[in-house]
Design a protein around this motif. Structure first.
Motif: not given
Length: 413
Positions: A157-175
């Protein structure tokens, strides 16, 4: 306390009433792990979890992760303690140290480098118990899935491109975790990662990429904002796979959350900022973005390199209704592996002890309520000189934000 008492528990879950904790309890039950001890600050919520998720067959304990005496009582008699509480950057190694003091093994759905560094600084690197951190989605699956993809027919393997995320509820603890991660590194001062950086030829290259808004990301519906971020976990992944290049983008589809994320550096720089209030604002922003939309979380990995037939490109897409549920699965799998004595003593990250193939199999076995995984391969018989992966267009500059930690729900605020 309710349910069975006075008996050893196979796994004790701290933060069992939160989104991650409940998901971990569900997955442990699905995986056939019995004798669970559930702990959280609110007695009514943890008792409801025992009744509704475990059918009354389990223990319910009231435990505050910041109360040493309560934490010691909870950990006593557990074979494995699984920590789903947060904020990670506030709790640090508190739960892990208590678990080891009680003679239990320890698994943390977050933890990351600062926890490993802190426990090492306490002289716990030589523990005869197994300690597994980063057993969640990000970090966790963010390294396990690319490792599995790299083993799917690549000779180099030589090269990696990643896209990660979304729309979901957010806990205040995450922030709160996001804010504290911008203010705090590990015990050696190491940061979680670097915005705008990329991996090039064996080293981190600062400001190699640009953030953008109103752009596109593969497999994400509609316009999004993207923030390049090279984490410590991704750097270790690049070393492990021998990658020449890695471009990692955190994807933010919701405009209200994007606005709050853009303000994060200012919040972090102001010592008067109340993390709890930042959490409330981010939670409200997530709710606004979710209005009329179905929650989703996407992990998209594109890998290219050499195969026995020449040049190979592959794309792995995991679409889930919730990153919290994915984290619960990885945490449960790590706890089961430790319980089965499949993890040696010492301090380790989940990506170094879990079998990526087994994790993928369990995602598929759990069904679409957890997530749907798809992979495409393309092989080219003619040799193609491997270079850096294609960049995502960055039409305009956008303030960088740290990687969003989706891994802790039950909080102490």
């Amino acid at each position: 306390m309710s349910g069975r008492t006075g008996r050893p528990a196979a796994v004790g879950i701290v933060g069992a009433s939160g989104m991650v904790g409940l998901a971990a309890v569900e997955q442990l039950r699905r995986l056939g792990v019995d004798d669970l001890r559930l702990g959280a600050r609110r007695a009514d919520l943890v008792r409801r979890a025992v009744d509704e998720v475990l059918g009354g067959r389990g223990e319910a304990h009231t435990v505050d992760a910041t109360d040493p005496a309560a934490l010691a009582r909870f950990c006593s008699g557990c074979q494995v303690v699984l920590n789903c509480a947060g904020p990670t950057y506030l709790l640090g190694d508190t739960v892990g140290v208590a678990a080891l003091a009680a003679g239990a093994h320890y698994v943390d759905v977050a933890g990351d480098d600062p926890v490993l560094e802190s426990m090492t600084g306490r002289g716990l690197a030589g523990t005869d118990r197994a300690v597994v951190v980063s057993a969640g989605t990000l970090p966790g699956l963010s390294s396990l899935l690319p490792r599995w993809l790299a083993a799917s027919g690549f000779t180099r393997p030589v090269g990696l491109t990643a896209h990660v995320g979304g729309i979901e509820p957010c806990s205040p603890v995450v922030a709160t975790d996001m804010l504290l991660s911008m203010r705090t590194g590990g015990v050696a001062g190491a940061a979680f990662g670097e915005p705008l950086a990329a991996w090039r030829d064996g080293a981190r290259r600062p400001r190699a990429l640009r953030a953008a808004q109103n752009t596109v990301a593969p497999h994400f519906p509609g316009p999004v904002a993207i923030t390049p971020f090279l984490s410590a976990e991704t750097e270790r992944l690049a070393w492990a796979l021998g990658l020449r290049s890695v471009d990692w983008y955190n994807v933010h589809p919701g405009p209200a959350v994007r606005t709050e994320l853009a303000r994060m550096p200012g919040y972090a720089a102001d010592p008067a900022t109340d993390p709890a209030q930042v959490g409330v604002r981010l939670r409200r922003a997530a709710d606004l973005d979710l209005h009329g939309r179905t929650p989703y979380y996407l992990m998209v990995f594109g890998l290219h390199g050499q195969s026995t037939g020449g040049h190979r490109t592959a794309t792995l897409v995991l679409r889930a209704p919730s990153s919290y549920r994915l984290t619960g699965l990885v945490g449960a799998l790590a706890a089961r592996a430790v319980l089965a004595a499949n993890v040696p003593p010492g301090l380790r990250a989940a990506c170094d002890v879990l079998d990526p193939g087994e994790v993928v199999d369990e995602i598929r076995a759990a069904g679409p309520d957890l997530g749907v995984l798809h992979i495409d391969h393309t092989d080219h018989a003619d040799h193609v000189e491997a270079g850096a992966p294609a960049r995502t267009a960055a039409a305009s500059q956008w303030p960088a934000a740290p990687a969003l930690s989706d891994d802790a729900e039950e909080g102490v605020l």
